[in-house]
Design a protein around this motif. Structure first.
Motif, PDB file in Angstrom:
ATOM      1  N   ARG A 132       0.696  12.049  -3.947  1.00 38.86           N
ATOM      2  CA  ARG A 132       0.834  12.861  -2.728  1.00 38.86           C
ATOM      3  C   ARG A 132       1.231  12.003  -1.526  1.00 38.86           C
ATOM      4  NH1 ARG A 132      -4.190  15.247  -4.320  1.00 38.86           N
ATOM      5  NH2 ARG A 132      -5.079  14.095  -2.585  1.00 38.86           N
ATOM      6  N   GLN A 133       0.700  10.777  -1.460  1.00 40.24           N
ATOM      7  CA  GLN A 133       1.063   9.879  -0.363  1.00 40.24           C
ATOM      8  C   GLN A 133       2.553   9.539  -0.415  1.00 40.24           C
ATOM      9  OE1 GLN A 133      -1.762   6.716  -1.084  1.00 40.24           O
ATOM     10  NE2 GLN A 133      -3.121   7.445   0.545  1.00 40.24           N
ATOM     11  N   LEU A 134       3.067   9.297  -1.627  1.00 33.80           N
ATOM     12  CA  LEU A 134       4.495   8.995  -1.755  1.00 33.80           C
ATOM     13  C   LEU A 134       5.347  10.200  -1.369  1.00 33.80           C
ATOM     14  CD1 LEU A 134       4.964   6.875  -5.012  1.00 33.80           C
ATOM     15  CD2 LEU A 134       5.020   6.119  -2.645  1.00 33.80           C
ATOM     16  N   VAL A 135       4.938  11.392  -1.796  1.00 36.41           N
ATOM     17  CA  VAL A 135       5.687  12.606  -1.457  1.00 36.41           C
ATOM     18  C   VAL A 135       5.703  12.798   0.059  1.00 36.41           C
ATOM     19  CG1 VAL A 135       5.700  15.130  -1.641  1.00 36.41           C
ATOM     20  CG2 VAL A 135       5.312  13.722  -3.683  1.00 36.41           C
ATOM     21  N   LYS A 136       4.566  12.567   0.695  1.00 42.43           N
ATOM     22  CA  LYS A 136       4.476  12.698   2.150  1.00 42.43           C
ATOM     23  C   LYS A 136       5.402  11.697   2.854  1.00 42.43           C
ATOM     24  CE  LYS A 136       0.745  13.410   5.426  1.00 42.43           C
ATOM     25  NZ  LYS A 136      -0.695  13.288   5.628  1.00 42.43           N
ATOM     26  N   LEU A 137       5.409  10.465   2.368  1.00 45.56           N
ATOM     27  CA  LEU A 137       6.290   9.448   2.949  1.00 45.56           C
ATOM     28  C   LEU A 137       7.755   9.822   2.746  1.00 45.56           C
ATOM     29  CD1 LEU A 137       6.877   6.756   4.308  1.00 45.56           C
ATOM     30  CD2 LEU A 137       6.525   5.645   2.080  1.00 45.56           C
ATOM     31  N   PRO A 147       0.806  -1.223   0.000  1.00 43.23           N
ATOM     32  CA  PRO A 147       0.000   0.000   0.000  1.00 43.23           C
ATOM     33  C   PRO A 147       0.842   1.279   0.000  1.00 43.23           C
ATOM     34  CG  PRO A 147      -0.878  -1.567   1.574  1.00 43.23           C
ATOM     35  CD  PRO A 147       0.452  -2.105   1.120  1.00 43.23           C
ATOM     36  N   THR A 148       2.050   1.196   0.499  1.00 46.57           N
ATOM     37  CA  THR A 148       2.925   2.356   0.576  1.00 46.57           C
ATOM     38  C   THR A 148       3.885   2.435  -0.601  1.00 46.57           C
ATOM     39  OG1 THR A 148       2.843   2.252   2.973  1.00 46.57           O
ATOM     40  CG2 THR A 148       4.649   3.498   2.013  1.00 46.57           C
ATOM     41  N   LEU A 149       4.424   1.328  -0.998  1.00 46.79           N
ATOM     42  CA  LEU A 149       5.466   1.294  -2.022  1.00 46.79           C
ATOM     43  C   LEU A 149       4.879   0.780  -3.327  1.00 46.79           C
ATOM     44  CD1 LEU A 149       8.433   1.790  -2.554  1.00 46.79           C
ATOM     45  CD2 LEU A 149       8.894  -0.557  -1.861  1.00 46.79           C
ATOM     46  N   ARG A 150       4.326   1.711  -4.092  1.00 47.58           N
ATOM     47  CA  ARG A 150       3.701   1.340  -5.361  1.00 47.58           C
ATOM     48  C   ARG A 150       3.908   2.459  -6.366  1.00 47.58           C
ATOM     49  NH1 ARG A 150      -2.618   1.343  -4.939  1.00 47.58           N
ATOM     50  NH2 ARG A 150      -2.212  -0.363  -3.523  1.00 47.58           N
ATOM     51  N   VAL A 151       3.801   2.120  -7.622  1.00 48.84           N
ATOM     52  CA  VAL A 151       3.859   3.118  -8.682  1.00 48.84           C
ATOM     53  C   VAL A 151       2.573   3.949  -8.584  1.00 48.84           C
ATOM     54  CG1 VAL A 151       3.911   3.503 -11.169  1.00 48.84           C
ATOM     55  CG2 VAL A 151       5.235   1.623 -10.172  1.00 48.84           C
ATOM     56  N   PRO A 152       2.687   5.267  -8.428  1.00 50.50           N
ATOM     57  CA  PRO A 152       1.481   6.081  -8.297  1.00 50.50           C
ATOM     58  C   PRO A 152       0.755   6.225  -9.633  1.00 50.50           C
ATOM     59  CG  PRO A 152       3.413   7.484  -8.292  1.00 50.50           C
ATOM     60  CD  PRO A 152       3.904   6.063  -8.306  1.00 50.50           C
ATOM     61  N   HIS A 153      -0.566   6.019  -9.588  1.00 51.01           N
ATOM     62  CA  HIS A 153      -1.387   6.152 -10.788  1.00 51.01           C
ATOM     63  C   HIS A 153      -2.430   7.248 -10.631  1.00 51.01           C
ATOM     64  CE1 HIS A 153       0.357   2.668 -12.724  1.00 51.01           C
ATOM     65  NE2 HIS A 153       0.219   2.003 -11.587  1.00 51.01           N
TER      66      HIS A 153
END
Length: 80
Positions: free
Chosen positions: A36-41, A24-30
């Motif tokens: 935004r979740q990846l940027v926040k992490l 859920p955290t480490l995925r290619v953003p689509h």
């Protein structure tokens, strides 16, 4: 000299078991939301890791940076 990385069967099994928690955290953003979740992490990791290239999470920061850059290249309009 570059080191070849080969995962053993036991390591692959551990990865299979851990993946549902990580995916859920480490995925290619689509979507913008996933991006935004990846940027926040990544921001949280930068606060934790800083510039310590030997930190255990430094490679995760690099992976997230690549995923974020890919999304931006494909979806964020360039400023003129």
């Amino acid at each position: 000299m570059e080191r070849e990385i080969i995962m053993s069967t036991a390591q692959i099994e551990k990865a299979f078991q851990a993946w549902p928690q990580v995916e859920p955290t480490l995925r290619v953003p689509h979507s913008e939301r996933e991006y935004r979740q990846l940027v926040k992490l990544l921001d949280r990791l930068v606060d934790e890791v800083g510039e310590d290239e030997n930190h255990p999470l430094a490679s995760l920061m690099e992976v997230l940076g690549v995923l974020i850059a890919k999304y931006e290249d494909e979806n964020v309009a360039e400023l003129a």
